[in-house]
Design a protein around this motif. Sequence first.
Motif, PDB file in Angstrom:
ATOM      1  N   GLU A  70      46.401   9.095  32.861  1.00 39.28           N
ATOM      2  CA  GLU A  70      45.814   9.148  31.515  1.00 39.28           C
ATOM      3  C   GLU A  70      44.729  10.213  31.453  1.00 39.28           C
ATOM      4  O   GLU A  70      44.242  10.705  32.467  1.00 39.28           O
ATOM      5  CB  GLU A  70      45.211   7.791  31.147  1.00 39.28           C
ATOM      6  CG  GLU A  70      44.061   7.378  32.051  1.00 39.28           C
ATOM      7  CD  GLU A  70      43.484   6.027  31.683  1.00 39.28           C
ATOM      8  OE1 GLU A  70      43.519   5.652  30.504  1.00 39.28           O
ATOM      9  OE2 GLU A  70      42.983   5.349  32.600  1.00 39.28           O
ATOM     10  N   THR A  71      44.351  10.560  30.231  1.00 39.86           N
ATOM     11  CA  THR A  71      43.208  11.414  29.963  1.00 39.86           C
ATOM     12  C   THR A  71      42.267  10.659  29.036  1.00 39.86           C
ATOM     13  O   THR A  71      42.695   9.774  28.293  1.00 39.86           O
ATOM     14  CB  THR A  71      43.632  12.727  29.284  1.00 39.86           C
ATOM     15  OG1 THR A  71      44.428  12.420  28.122  1.00 39.86           O
ATOM     16  CG2 THR A  71      44.441  13.598  30.218  1.00 39.86           C
ATOM     17  N   PRO A  72      40.966  10.966  29.068  1.00 38.99           N
ATOM     18  CA  PRO A  72      40.018  10.276  28.195  1.00 38.99           C
ATOM     19  C   PRO A  72      40.330  10.538  26.728  1.00 38.99           C
ATOM     20  O   PRO A  72      40.883  11.576  26.372  1.00 38.99           O
ATOM     21  CB  PRO A  72      38.661  10.895  28.592  1.00 38.99           C
ATOM     22  CG  PRO A  72      38.880  11.499  29.940  1.00 38.99           C
ATOM     23  CD  PRO A  72      40.306  11.949  29.960  1.00 38.99           C
ATOM     24  N   GLY A  73      39.963   9.586  25.885  1.00 39.49           N
ATOM     25  CA  GLY A  73      40.170   9.781  24.455  1.00 39.49           C
ATOM     26  C   GLY A  73      40.308   8.469  23.719  1.00 39.49           C
ATOM     27  O   GLY A  73      40.061   7.398  24.277  1.00 39.49           O
ATOM     28  N   ALA A  74      40.724   8.570  22.471  1.00 38.33           N
ATOM     29  CA  ALA A  74      40.901   7.393  21.637  1.00 38.33           C
ATOM     30  C   ALA A  74      42.094   6.574  22.106  1.00 38.33           C
ATOM     31  O   ALA A  74      42.891   7.020  22.934  1.00 38.33           O
ATOM     32  CB  ALA A  74      41.097   7.825  20.188  1.00 38.33           C
ATOM     33  N   ALA A  75      42.203   5.360  21.585  1.00 38.46           N
ATOM     34  CA  ALA A  75      43.342   4.503  21.930  1.00 38.46           C
ATOM     35  C   ALA A  75      44.646   5.216  21.608  1.00 38.46           C
ATOM     36  O   ALA A  75      44.773   5.842  20.556  1.00 38.46           O
ATOM     37  CB  ALA A  75      43.250   3.188  21.173  1.00 38.46           C
TER      38      ALA A  75
END
Length: 292
Positions: free
Chosen positions: A26-31
């Motif tokens: 995954e990468t950081p960010g919104a749902a």
Amino acid sequence: MPTTTATVTRESVDVAGRTRTFTTVETPGAARPLLLVFHGSRQTGDVHRDFTGGAYDALAESGQAVVAYLDGHRGNWNDARSESYFPARKENIDDVGFARAVVELLSEHHRIDREKVFALGYSNGGQMVIRLAHEAPGLLAGAAVLAATMPVPDNFLAEDPSPTPLPVLLIHGTKDPIVSYEGGGFPWWQRKFFKVGGLSLSAPQTAVYFAERNGITATPTTSRLPQVEAGDPTEVERTSYRQEGRPPVVLYTVHGGGHTIPGPARVPGVLGKTSHHVNTAELVGEFFGLGG
């Protein structure tokens, strides 16, 4: 292992007294949506990730989805075929519960959209996705089945008391030496080596099955996709079952393709030809409407 700019995490969850493992990319960010990936026989999640050249990692890197590569029990899934007899079946491993537990854990500790959980499976993993589509209503928003076909009724383990329509993407090679595009049974050596049995529908019959399950009565449309790599011995044909108000079903027939996953990775020749006309990860992203 494939290289990626996303974060790769090994995780575990307890299911029915067993510790089950999986790898999250995954990468950081919104749902965002979650893609559950189910490997083939005699693989693990990480082996399958390498087998595909990390193709699904691109969905995580672009922020389209969180990707979770699940590990089967001793290399297999307790799938939809009643006549399978590998350890996952003989020990009645709760793989439906495993899928639910992974979704629950990731919803608590990662940013995923619970309304957009999709499952993709290859071969034995494809059979597992077929089981999930029938036994876990409400869990999935869509299913992708690669190199696997629907078992005939006498060989179908899952129960489906109240069919839940679901978008279904199917990909299968016409020269698949392991799971025949034409359906039927397995030769003796495959039954012994893979510990499977029973009869299955053909890939086109599987598409019709899911289209009828979704209530689609419209005539399907078929088109050949353009060749994108000179010298590629395969051709890809798309058959779409679509009707307003009904989840679609699409079958990609890889003419000349083997027991392989279309895309950048090259696999052992014993499995047959790999098509490079299409990229499975891109087809999945487009079909399920994964946004960046």
